[in-house]
Design a protein around this motif. Sequence first.
Motif, short mmCIF file in Angstrom:
data_model
loop_
_atom_site.label_atom_id
_atom_site.label_comp_id
_atom_site.label_asym_id
_atom_site.label_seq_id
_atom_site.Cartn_x
_atom_site.Cartn_y
_atom_site.Cartn_z
N TRP A 217 0.83 -1.21 0.00
CA TRP A 217 0.00 0.00 0.00
C TRP A 217 0.86 1.25 0.00
N HIS A 218 0.48 2.19 -0.84
CA HIS A 218 1.21 3.45 -0.94
C HIS A 218 0.34 4.47 -1.67
N SER A 219 0.81 5.71 -1.67
CA SER A 219 0.22 6.72 -2.54
C SER A 219 1.38 7.58 -3.02
N HIS A 220 1.11 8.54 -3.88
CA HIS A 220 2.21 9.30 -4.49
C HIS A 220 2.14 10.77 -4.15
N ARG A 221 3.31 11.38 -4.04
CA ARG A 221 3.42 12.79 -3.68
C ARG A 221 3.10 13.68 -4.88
N ALA A 321 -4.76 5.95 -1.73
CA ALA A 321 -4.04 4.73 -1.34
C ALA A 321 -4.35 3.62 -2.34
N HIS A 322 -3.29 2.95 -2.80
CA HIS A 322 -3.49 1.81 -3.70
C HIS A 322 -2.41 0.77 -3.50
N ALA A 323 -2.70 -0.45 -3.96
CA ALA A 323 -1.77 -1.57 -3.85
C ALA A 323 -2.10 -2.56 -4.95
FE LIG Z 1 1.40 3.60 -7.27
#
Ligand SMILES: [Fe+2]
Length: 396
Positions: A217-221, A321-323
């Motif tokens: 799981w992460h998101s981008h700046r 948030a996505h994974a």
């Molecule tokens: Fe991504």
Amino acid sequence: MLTNPLLLPHIDDPLLAQALAGPTQELARATRPDFMRNPDSPVEWSSPDFSRMEAAREDFLDWQAVLDQFDAEAFVVDGYAILRGVVTAASVGAWTAALQRGQQLNDRLLAANWQTINWQRLGRTPPTAAVATDDLHAALGGSQRVPQGDDSAGVLTLRQHSLFAEYFSAGHVAYLMNLLTHPQMLDLQRLCLRTDSLYFDHNQMLTRAPGYTGGGWHSHRIGGGFDDVGPVDIDDYRRQPNINLTLCYPQGFSADEDGGLKLVRGSHLFRDPDGCRAANDEALRSDWLRGRNHPVTGRALEIEYLDLPPGSIVCCLSHAAHAVAAKAPSRTERLASLFCYRKADDVSGIVQPPHAVPPVWALKAQRGELPPTLTQLLCSSFDRKLTAGRTSYSDG
Ligand SMILES: [Fe+2]
Ligand SMILES: O=C(O)CCC(=O)C(=O)O
């Protein structure tokens, strides 16, 4: 990631300065070593090639299907829009073939002798270290698999200059270049970002091979001081220099162990790329998701497991948030294109630098060697006035 040298006030490294001072054809040539066997790649095109591409263009989207499914209000409240089966049947075939071709080119680089690369022409001395053979082998057939903690083996240089076909794949495969500046692609961005002034941010190929263990799981700046600053209301959210991650899955995927995308509605509004991270779903649930409610709907935040038919596109705001689910060894690869575009900050007018434009493309755009639409999309990769002197996408 290496910064875009064209946005720097001065290039200190004489080798790099020299590589950027020569004709763009020479730099383009260095980005396509003979072992790639791809002499017609878009990075070596001249103006008639682009004209031919534009003249031969066909719709790739069923636009009515896009309009039927896209809800502008829901997009900014949820942080993403799911467009099922909106790609035309002919384009599903062409896109699939383009991504298979792109993967083949990426694999050629992994299998090649990197000592035959003209490193000097790319602006650096030849690397003294090498990627471990096992790591190169494990990267075959997939994306984002080569270790890139530092540039000692030249991996970051090869990524920056797009010798890897997975990074800026539009520079390797004609059909993907067609999509990058396609009027329907840009109309889709206008729908999502609600602006006519669009700037290119980055483009990747995202192949998930059988046996892929999944992406956390992460998101981008987005930069500009809008990351890690907590929740905000919808109108303020819209004014930010947002990036639209346009994730395109020509073959779709199922929800179960098929390399599918997972998302959380409303997660973007928390603007928490530093905090919103987890290795797996359980960790996300027991930590970041726990006790959190959607700021607009009040519903508890929850994971959504997508299941998409062929020809589907997910438009996703960077902060969402996505994974990625694992891919069972028995299944075939999952193909995807990522095209990212961004808007200016509505308040300051500043455009954040793009995440990744290969220097040769920034240079061609700066020198007026590209068609107008592409030049316009790439202008934040060289125009220091537009970026107000910022050199990195994440600069505040
Ligand atoms: Fe991504
Ligand atoms: O592979 C995917 O579907 C998404 C990949 C992703 O999140 C990324 O590359 O940042």
